[in-house]
Design a protein around this motif. Structure first.
Motif, PDB file in Angstrom:
ATOM      1  N   SER A 186     -16.698 113.768 -37.964  1.00 22.28           N
ATOM      2  CA  SER A 186     -16.056 112.982 -36.948  1.00 22.28           C
ATOM      3  C   SER A 186     -17.189 111.724 -36.935  1.00 22.28           C
ATOM      4  CB  SER A 186     -16.368 113.462 -35.494  1.00 22.28           C
ATOM      5  OG  SER A 186     -16.228 112.582 -34.496  1.00 22.28           O
ATOM      6  N   PHE A 187     -18.230 111.788 -37.175  1.00 21.48           N
ATOM      7  CA  PHE A 187     -19.362 110.455 -37.316  1.00 21.48           C
ATOM      8  C   PHE A 187     -18.833 109.700 -38.299  1.00 21.48           C
ATOM      9  CE2 PHE A 187     -22.835 108.205 -39.004  1.00 21.48           C
ATOM     10  CZ  PHE A 187     -23.349 107.646 -37.770  1.00 21.48           C
ATOM     11  N   VAL A 188     -18.431 110.173 -39.462  1.00 21.99           N
ATOM     12  CA  VAL A 188     -18.059 109.447 -40.768  1.00 21.99           C
ATOM     13  C   VAL A 188     -16.685 108.686 -40.167  1.00 21.99           C
ATOM     14  CG1 VAL A 188     -17.173 109.731 -42.971  1.00 21.99           C
ATOM     15  CG2 VAL A 188     -19.131 110.889 -42.665  1.00 21.99           C
ATOM     16  N   VAL A 189     -15.814 109.219 -39.578  1.00 25.26           N
ATOM     17  CA  VAL A 189     -14.704 108.498 -39.167  1.00 25.26           C
ATOM     18  C   VAL A 189     -14.907 107.278 -38.167  1.00 25.26           C
ATOM     19  CG1 VAL A 189     -12.417 108.793 -37.962  1.00 25.26           C
ATOM     20  CG2 VAL A 189     -13.180 110.409 -39.605  1.00 25.26           C
ATOM     21  N   HIS A 190     -15.639 107.672 -37.268  1.00 29.58           N
ATOM     22  CA  HIS A 190     -16.430 106.712 -36.273  1.00 29.58           C
ATOM     23  C   HIS A 190     -16.946 105.523 -37.144  1.00 29.58           C
ATOM     24  CE1 HIS A 190     -16.748 109.505 -32.811  1.00 29.58           C
ATOM     25  NE2 HIS A 190     -15.619 109.415 -33.265  1.00 29.58           N
ATOM     26  N   PHE A 191     -17.778 105.732 -38.298  1.00 28.97           N
ATOM     27  CA  PHE A 191     -18.329 104.886 -39.194  1.00 28.97           C
ATOM     28  C   PHE A 191     -17.157 103.911 -39.891  1.00 28.97           C
ATOM     29  CE2 PHE A 191     -19.287 103.974 -43.787  1.00 28.97           C
ATOM     30  CZ  PHE A 191     -20.291 103.026 -43.562  1.00 28.97           C
ATOM     31  N   LEU A 192     -16.122 104.483 -40.393  1.00 28.48           N
ATOM     32  CA  LEU A 192     -15.088 103.729 -40.719  1.00 28.48           C
ATOM     33  C   LEU A 192     -14.231 102.902 -39.729  1.00 28.48           C
ATOM     34  CD1 LEU A 192     -13.438 106.479 -43.184  1.00 28.48           C
ATOM     35  CD2 LEU A 192     -14.908 104.574 -43.830  1.00 28.48           C
ATOM     36  N   ASP A 193     -14.297 103.309 -38.515  1.00 31.60           N
ATOM     37  CA  ASP A 193     -13.704 102.502 -37.557  1.00 31.60           C
ATOM     38  C   ASP A 193     -14.604 101.366 -37.303  1.00 31.60           C
ATOM     39  OD1 ASP A 193     -11.745 104.348 -37.069  1.00 31.60           O
ATOM     40  OD2 ASP A 193     -12.978 105.453 -35.261  1.00 31.60           O
ATOM     41  N   HIS A 196     -13.688  98.876 -39.645  1.00 29.93           N
ATOM     42  CA  HIS A 196     -12.101  98.662 -39.667  1.00 29.93           C
ATOM     43  C   HIS A 196     -11.484  98.923 -41.157  1.00 29.93           C
ATOM     44  CE1 HIS A 196     -13.014  96.120 -35.848  1.00 29.93           C
ATOM     45  NE2 HIS A 196     -13.841  95.631 -36.781  1.00 29.93           N
ATOM     46  N   VAL A 197     -11.887 100.120 -41.532  1.00 31.58           N
ATOM     47  CA  VAL A 197     -11.409 100.756 -42.717  1.00 31.58           C
ATOM     48  C   VAL A 197     -10.368 102.072 -42.072  1.00 31.58           C
ATOM     49  CG1 VAL A 197     -11.734 102.154 -45.056  1.00 31.58           C
ATOM     50  CG2 VAL A 197     -13.254  99.925 -44.178  1.00 31.58           C
ATOM     51  N   GLU A 198      -8.960 101.816 -42.566  1.00 35.15           N
ATOM     52  CA  GLU A 198      -8.221 102.796 -42.053  1.00 35.15           C
ATOM     53  C   GLU A 198      -7.891 104.154 -43.046  1.00 35.15           C
ATOM     54  OE1 GLU A 198      -5.558 104.808 -39.574  1.00 35.15           O
ATOM     55  OE2 GLU A 198      -6.485 102.755 -39.134  1.00 35.15           O
ATOM     56  N   ARG A 199      -8.103 103.895 -44.176  1.00 33.65           N
ATOM     57  CA  ARG A 199      -7.881 105.182 -45.130  1.00 33.65           C
ATOM     58  C   ARG A 199      -8.721 105.000 -46.257  1.00 33.65           C
ATOM     59  NH1 ARG A 199      -3.261 105.439 -47.861  1.00 33.65           N
ATOM     60  NH2 ARG A 199      -2.979 107.733 -48.258  1.00 33.65           N
ATOM     61  N   VAL A 200      -9.403 105.985 -46.973  1.00 36.72           N
ATOM     62  CA  VAL A 200     -10.303 106.075 -48.117  1.00 36.72           C
ATOM     63  C   VAL A 200     -10.066 107.162 -48.971  1.00 36.72           C
ATOM     64  CG1 VAL A 200     -12.149 104.896 -46.877  1.00 36.72           C
ATOM     65  CG2 VAL A 200     -11.943 107.403 -46.718  1.00 36.72           C
ATOM     66  N   HIS A 201     -10.440 107.146 -50.343  1.00 37.97           N
ATOM     67  CA  HIS A 201     -10.523 108.067 -51.113  1.00 37.97           C
ATOM     68  C   HIS A 201     -11.813 108.603 -50.799  1.00 37.97           C
ATOM     69  CE1 HIS A 201      -6.979 106.857 -53.605  1.00 37.97           C
ATOM     70  NE2 HIS A 201      -7.311 105.415 -53.353  1.00 37.97           N
ATOM     71  N   ARG A 222      -6.541 109.797 -42.355  1.00 40.08           N
ATOM     72  CA  ARG A 222      -7.557 108.920 -42.725  1.00 40.08           C
ATOM     73  C   ARG A 222      -8.096 109.200 -44.337  1.00 40.08           C
ATOM     74  NH1 ARG A 222     -10.154 106.655 -38.174  1.00 40.08           N
ATOM     75  NH2 ARG A 222     -10.626 104.936 -39.696  1.00 40.08           N
ATOM     76  N   VAL A 223      -7.449 110.104 -45.148  1.00 42.07           N
ATOM     77  CA  VAL A 223      -7.813 110.390 -46.277  1.00 42.07           C
ATOM     78  C   VAL A 223      -6.731 110.346 -47.158  1.00 42.07           C
ATOM     79  CG1 VAL A 223      -8.719 111.986 -47.650  1.00 42.07           C
ATOM     80  CG2 VAL A 223      -9.620 111.930 -45.491  1.00 42.07           C
ATOM     81  N   ALA A 224      -6.787 109.390 -48.424  1.00 43.00           N
ATOM     82  CA  ALA A 224      -5.915 109.208 -49.301  1.00 43.00           C
ATOM     83  C   ALA A 224      -5.886 110.458 -50.337  1.00 43.00           C
ATOM     84  CB  ALA A 224      -5.918 107.854 -49.814  1.00 43.00           C
ATOM     85  N   SER A 225      -6.982 110.708 -50.921  1.00 45.70           N
ATOM     86  CA  SER A 225      -7.277 111.656 -51.840  1.00 45.70           C
ATOM     87  C   SER A 225      -8.815 112.137 -51.684  1.00 45.70           C
ATOM     88  CB  SER A 225      -7.259 111.173 -53.253  1.00 45.70           C
ATOM     89  OG  SER A 225      -8.169 110.225 -53.608  1.00 45.70           O
ATOM     90  N   LEU A 226      -9.226 113.276 -52.270  1.00 44.48           N
ATOM     91  CA  LEU A 226     -10.284 113.973 -51.992  1.00 44.48           C
ATOM     92  C   LEU A 226     -10.975 114.194 -53.395  1.00 44.48           C
ATOM     93  CD1 LEU A 226     -12.336 115.446 -50.131  1.00 44.48           C
ATOM     94  CD2 LEU A 226     -10.957 117.374 -50.246  1.00 44.48           C
ATOM     95  N   ALA A 227     -12.226 113.901 -53.638  1.00 49.23           N
ATOM     96  CA  ALA A 227     -13.154 114.322 -54.966  1.00 49.23           C
ATOM     97  C   ALA A 227     -14.104 115.055 -54.397  1.00 49.23           C
ATOM     98  CB  ALA A 227     -13.370 113.113 -55.801  1.00 49.23           C
ATOM     99  N   LEU A 228     -14.558 116.343 -55.086  1.00 49.30           N
ATOM    100  CA  LEU A 228     -15.621 117.296 -54.636  1.00 49.30           C
ATOM    101  C   LEU A 228     -16.286 117.590 -55.827  1.00 49.30           C
ATOM    102  CD1 LEU A 228     -13.641 119.638 -52.603  1.00 49.30           C
ATOM    103  CD2 LEU A 228     -14.697 117.883 -51.881  1.00 49.30           C
ATOM    104  N   ILE A 229     -17.637 117.200 -55.752  1.00 48.03           N
ATOM    105  CA  ILE A 229     -18.562 117.297 -56.935  1.00 48.03           C
ATOM    106  C   ILE A 229     -19.470 118.312 -56.442  1.00 48.03           C
ATOM    107  CG2 ILE A 229     -20.134 115.986 -58.549  1.00 48.03           C
ATOM    108  CD1 ILE A 229     -18.570 113.361 -57.936  1.00 48.03           C
ATOM    109  N   ASN A 230     -19.621 119.279 -57.305  1.00 48.56           N
ATOM    110  CA  ASN A 230     -20.598 120.637 -56.891  1.00 48.56           C
ATOM    111  C   ASN A 230     -20.706 120.640 -55.454  1.00 48.56           C
ATOM    112  OD1 ASN A 230     -21.598 118.882 -59.601  1.00 48.56           O
ATOM    113  ND2 ASN A 230     -22.728 120.882 -59.784  1.00 48.56           N
TER     114      ASN A 230
END
Length: 371
Positions: A186-193, A196-201, A222-230
């Motif tokens: 939720s904090f990360v989404v508030h950071f994007l708000d 003024h960033v609507e969607r992210v990879h 809010r998520v266009a794609s997801l990459a998970l590293i370790n």
């Protein structure tokens, strides 16, 4: 093979790097170099790593000597065809001028910015041009945005990039919005708000991957794609000895063997890396918040939350990458990736795959975010 002279120069790793120290040459004069060949080990104030050849050629001259500290873009060596004379190489070396690193504010923006979100002061970095969907990088437990120092500038060639110090980490306020993954997502989404960033990879490493997975579940728009590293969040097992030891360590002697577990090659752990971690861990409030976060997420000796196991229905492109020799979160968790995900397990890498195998990670991420 090229008949021209090809310089080998000091790379710029990360947003703040100004110089590096040559600790060892890994090839001899006369060696035939392929793209990606490790040429030398360089230590910065962040980490030690190998300089890899961006071009093929024949190594004709070592200009930099072991032990030398040189600025970014300094000449380290010369590759040239065998037909090129030593005199021509002498002239090239003598006339080489280190290109000026951008000096104006327009050309060289501040490496970091700060924002206030939910009462917390947060450090972040933005790079890249264009109005495409940005790539958001989320680091792991005890890390910061500099964990992506080998990745941000490269991904910025194809998309805008954003990286932040999560609350309680790096140079952000030493306070958490909560210890649950949902609180951090939720904090990360508030950071994007705020930006003024609507969607992210979203690209997440370790605990940052679990936050990214939770964010995808809770805020799919809010998520266009997801990459998970370790990534955390794809199984229950975790090296509790590492997490508990990292929280408790108060000296370089205690911290060094723990941090070495993050890498397949422990020699990548520099004295500067350890000193920077100790400085962070000695900040007011940091020991307590790391203890609280560790207790909430890994307190039973296992991962408390596994949002990655619930990604099957999100309908997003998912990339899962692991280092085969990860000693913190088992690479076997990669089999729990959602159906249809692209899965890559890289040999010779540990938990910090984005540092140890930066070229492969960057190539995978570029393909992933450009579709």
């Amino acid at each position: 093979m090229s008949t021209t002279l090809t310089p080998i120069i000091m790379p710029k790793w990360g947003l703040e790097m100004k110089e590096g120290t040559i600790t060892a040459w890994l090839v001899d004069v006369g060696a035939v170099i392929e793209v990606g060949t490790p040429l030398m080990e360089v230590e910065t104030d962040k980490i030690s790593n190998a300089v890899e050849a961006p071009d093929p050629g024949l190594l004709r001259r070592k200009v930099a000597q072991e032990g030398q500290t040189l600025p970014v873009k300094a000449l380290l060596g010369v590759m040239a065809d065998a037909a090129v004379s030593e005199a021509e190489i002498d002239t090239y070396v003598a006339n080489y001028v280190v290109p000026a690193v951008a000096t104006s504010e327009d050309d060289d923006p501040p490496p970091y910015s700060f924002a206030d979100i939910d009462g917390l002061h947060v450090r972040y970095a933005r790079r890249g041009l264009g109005d495409g969907v940005p790539v958001l990088f989320l680091h792991g437990f005890g890390g910061d945005l500099d964990n992506w120092l080998f990745n941000l500038d490269v991904l910025a060639e194809v998309a805008p990039v954003i990286a932040l110090d999560l609350p309680g980490h790096g140079q952000s306020t030493s306070r958490l919005p909560g210890t649950a993954l949902a609180d951090l997502a939720s904090f990360v989404v508030h950071f994007l708000d705020e930006l003024h960033v609507e969607r992210v990879h979203v690209v997440g490493h370790s605990m940052g991957g679990a936050i990214a997975s939770q964010m995808t579940l809770d805020y799919p728009g809010r998520v266009a794609s997801l990459a998970l590293i370790n990534s955390a969040g794809l199984g229950t097992e975790i090296n509790a000895g590492y997490t508990e030891g990292f929280v408790a360590a108060t000296s370089r002697r205690e911290l060094k063997p723990l941090v070495e577990q993050l890498f397949a090659n422990p020699e990548l752990v520099s004295r500067s890396l350890l000193e920077n971690l100790l400085k962070y861990k000695r900040l007011d409030g940091v020991p307590e918040l790391l203890q609280a976060l560790s207790a909430a997420q890994f307190g039973s000796g296992q991962q408390a939350e596994q949002p990655g196991l619930r990604l099957g229905g999100v309908g997003k492109p998912v990339l899962v990458v692991w280092g085969r020799e990860d000693r913190i979160i088992p690479s076997s968790h990669a089999v729990h990736a959602p159906a249809g995900a692209t899965v890559e397990v890289l040999e010779g890498a540990g938990h910090m795959t984005m540092m140890e195998r930066a070229n492969e990670i960057n190539a995978l991420l570029k393909r992933h975010v450009t579709g």
